[in-house]
Design a protein around this motif. Sequence first.
Motif, PDB file in Angstrom:
ATOM      1  N   PRO A   1       2.425  -1.883 -10.373  1.00  0.00           N
ATOM      2  CA  PRO A   1       2.938  -1.681  -9.147  1.00  0.00           C
ATOM      3  C   PRO A   1       4.116  -1.050  -9.152  1.00  0.00           C
ATOM      4  O   PRO A   1       4.996  -1.277  -9.698  1.00  0.00           O
ATOM      5  CB  PRO A   1       3.013  -3.098  -8.357  1.00  0.00           C
ATOM      6  CG  PRO A   1       2.017  -3.991  -9.062  1.00  0.00           C
ATOM      7  CD  PRO A   1       2.087  -3.640 -10.446  1.00  0.00           C
ATOM      8  N   GLY A   2       4.407  -0.146  -7.996  1.00  0.00           N
ATOM      9  CA  GLY A   2       5.695   0.583  -7.923  1.00  0.00           C
ATOM     10  C   GLY A   2       6.853  -0.121  -8.160  1.00  0.00           C
ATOM     11  O   GLY A   2       7.571   0.118  -8.787  1.00  0.00           O
TER      12      GLY A   2
ATOM     13  N   GLN B   1      -2.627   2.091  -7.837  1.00  0.00           N
ATOM     14  CA  GLN B   1      -1.493   2.421  -8.742  1.00  0.00           C
ATOM     15  C   GLN B   1      -2.338   2.880 -10.268  1.00  0.00           C
ATOM     16  O   GLN B   1      -3.725   2.341 -10.103  1.00  0.00           O
ATOM     17  CB  GLN B   1      -0.819   1.540  -9.233  1.00  0.00           C
ATOM     18  CG  GLN B   1       0.076   0.783  -7.881  1.00  0.00           C
ATOM     19  CD  GLN B   1       0.879   1.485  -7.348  1.00  0.00           C
ATOM     20  OE1 GLN B   1       1.742   2.270  -7.818  1.00  0.00           O
ATOM     21  NE2 GLN B   1       0.866   1.800  -5.772  1.00  0.00           N
ATOM     22  N   LYS B   2      -1.975   3.736 -10.910  1.00  0.00           N
ATOM     23  CA  LYS B   2      -2.468   3.933 -12.192  1.00  0.00           C
ATOM     24  C   LYS B   2      -2.029   2.994 -13.482  1.00  0.00           C
ATOM     25  O   LYS B   2      -2.705   2.778 -14.303  1.00  0.00           O
ATOM     26  CB  LYS B   2      -2.048   5.204 -12.754  1.00  0.00           C
ATOM     27  CG  LYS B   2      -2.863   6.277 -12.000  1.00  0.00           C
ATOM     28  CD  LYS B   2      -2.314   7.805 -12.365  1.00  0.00           C
ATOM     29  CE  LYS B   2      -3.411   9.119 -11.732  1.00  0.00           C
ATOM     30  NZ  LYS B   2      -2.923  10.180 -11.949  1.00  0.00           N
TER      31      LYS B   2
ATOM     32  N   ALA C   1       1.897   4.434  -2.461  1.00  0.00           N
ATOM     33  CA  ALA C   1       2.599   5.306  -3.500  1.00  0.00           C
ATOM     34  C   ALA C   1       3.453   6.064  -2.663  1.00  0.00           C
ATOM     35  O   ALA C   1       2.777   6.549  -1.742  1.00  0.00           O
ATOM     36  CB  ALA C   1       1.399   5.964  -4.257  1.00  0.00           C
TER      37      ALA C   1
ATOM     38  N   SER D   1       3.108  -1.141  -2.104  1.00  0.00           N
ATOM     39  CA  SER D   1       2.660  -1.781  -3.593  1.00  0.00           C
ATOM     40  C   SER D   1       3.556  -3.398  -3.608  1.00  0.00           C
ATOM     41  O   SER D   1       3.077  -4.119  -4.164  1.00  0.00           O
ATOM     42  CB  SER D   1       3.042  -1.079  -4.743  1.00  0.00           C
ATOM     43  OG  SER D   1       4.348  -0.959  -5.159  1.00  0.00           O
TER      44      SER D   1
ATOM     45  N   GLU E   1      -1.816  -8.349 -10.092  1.00  0.00           N
ATOM     46  CA  GLU E   1      -0.596  -8.030  -9.791  1.00  0.00           C
ATOM     47  C   GLU E   1       0.429  -9.016  -9.533  1.00  0.00           C
ATOM     48  O   GLU E   1       1.655  -9.109 -10.062  1.00  0.00           O
ATOM     49  CB  GLU E   1      -0.435  -7.214  -8.319  1.00  0.00           C
ATOM     50  CG  GLU E   1      -1.374  -5.905  -8.298  1.00  0.00           C
ATOM     51  CD  GLU E   1      -1.777  -5.693  -6.925  1.00  0.00           C
ATOM     52  OE1 GLU E   1      -1.430  -4.234  -6.456  1.00  0.00           O
ATOM     53  OE2 GLU E   1      -2.514  -6.691  -6.550  1.00  0.00           O
TER      54      GLU E   1
ATOM     55  N   ALA F   1      -4.061  -2.308 -13.566  1.00  0.00           N
ATOM     56  CA  ALA F   1      -3.211  -1.426 -12.533  1.00  0.00           C
ATOM     57  C   ALA F   1      -3.146  -2.258 -11.055  1.00  0.00           C
ATOM     58  O   ALA F   1      -4.064  -3.113 -10.641  1.00  0.00           O
ATOM     59  CB  ALA F   1      -4.177  -0.276 -12.670  1.00  0.00           C
TER      60      ALA F   1
ATOM     61  N   ASP G   1       7.684   0.123   0.559  1.00  0.00           N
ATOM     62  CA  ASP G   1       7.089   0.215  -0.698  1.00  0.00           C
ATOM     63  C   ASP G   1       5.685  -0.510  -0.341  1.00  0.00           C
ATOM     64  O   ASP G   1       5.785  -1.827  -0.529  1.00  0.00           O
ATOM     65  CB  ASP G   1       7.697  -0.088  -2.015  1.00  0.00           C
ATOM     66  CG  ASP G   1       6.734  -0.125  -3.044  1.00  0.00           C
ATOM     67  OD1 ASP G   1       5.520   0.081  -3.192  1.00  0.00           O
ATOM     68  OD2 ASP G   1       7.548  -0.233  -4.229  1.00  0.00           O
TER      69      ASP G   1
ATOM     70  N   ALA H   1       7.511  -1.120 -11.766  1.00  0.00           N
ATOM     71  CA  ALA H   1       7.300   0.125 -12.664  1.00  0.00           C
ATOM     72  C   ALA H   1       8.454   0.152 -13.689  1.00  0.00           C
ATOM     73  O   ALA H   1       8.501   0.302 -14.906  1.00  0.00           O
ATOM     74  CB  ALA H   1       7.217   1.413 -11.920  1.00  0.00           C
TER      75      ALA H   1
END
Length: 323
Positions: free
Chosen positions: A95-96, A91-92, A264, A299, A69, A87, A297, A99
């Motif tokens: 990071p949010g 997260q898939k 998330a 993330s 990250e 990822a 958040d 994104a």
Amino acid sequence: MSTHTLPRVRRTAAAAVTAALALALTACGGDASGSGQAKTGGGKVTVTDATGAEVEVPAKPAKVVALSEMDLDSALALGVKPIGLTAGRGQKGAPGYLAGRAGDIPVVGAVTGPDVEKVLRAKPDVILAGQLADPKVLQQLKAVAPTVVTIGKDKDWKKALDLTGRVLGKQNEAKTFLTGYENKAAALKKKLGPRAGATVSVARYSAKGTAVMQQGVFISDLLKNLGFKRPGIQNERGQGHSTPISDEDIRQIDGDWLFIGTLAAKGKDADLFTELKAKPAYRQLGAVREGHATEIDGSKWTSLGGGLAALSVLDDIEKAMAK
């Protein structure tokens, strides 16, 4: 997480593929790093990575894979969009908080480690390996492209950004970014006034319960630089990235100000967090009663962090506390 592992089948397949790559390059009179250099059409530079190893990289790499990250954050902060990422925690994909900038970048691994075959198919010029410490995986990656461990044991995002700047030929951009951050942090401290010495608590909620962020992680370093105090065990160095707190001991996350959230915004963890906020024990926290609890958040606040995360956290703190 200091080590990463891959399933045996994946490792075996990746080793076979990278071995074949090495043989092919040897037959052509070159090696993996030489191939990466040739693609950029420029020279090479040697950098010393976070482990003390010297790594020869292209002077201006065009195709970068980010395996943490923080690597993704650093590359984007310097104006470089990677061609592959791992990822984020929980997260898939990216990071949010990143994104919007990185949502379309292909995923080549997870927090637990990279998928070497996917990294190979991406054909990178250089690999930013984060804090990867598994020697077997590092060996496989080095057969693909020059591989730089960017994160030291102290997980200092500023040092990682500076190193990444040297790897990507963006030294000046890194210096400018860090100066901008320091100026913004100094301005925030002035805006906070007497609140600059407040006790600030940071917690993350998940299906496993509540966890607090102790010393030795991104957000704790940032808060320390701003001059904030921390409550209870948040002043101590933790055994891992975060420390679980039972619902019965949830008072331990209290402080003058509380920043808490999930990795998330949607999903099981977020739903459970909604339930937690309705519980009397949570509602009786001093920070909650005083209106000093802010949802964050996770993330961004409670993962590895990075330069863009740091700037955004400053914005969050200003919005919550500089009134």
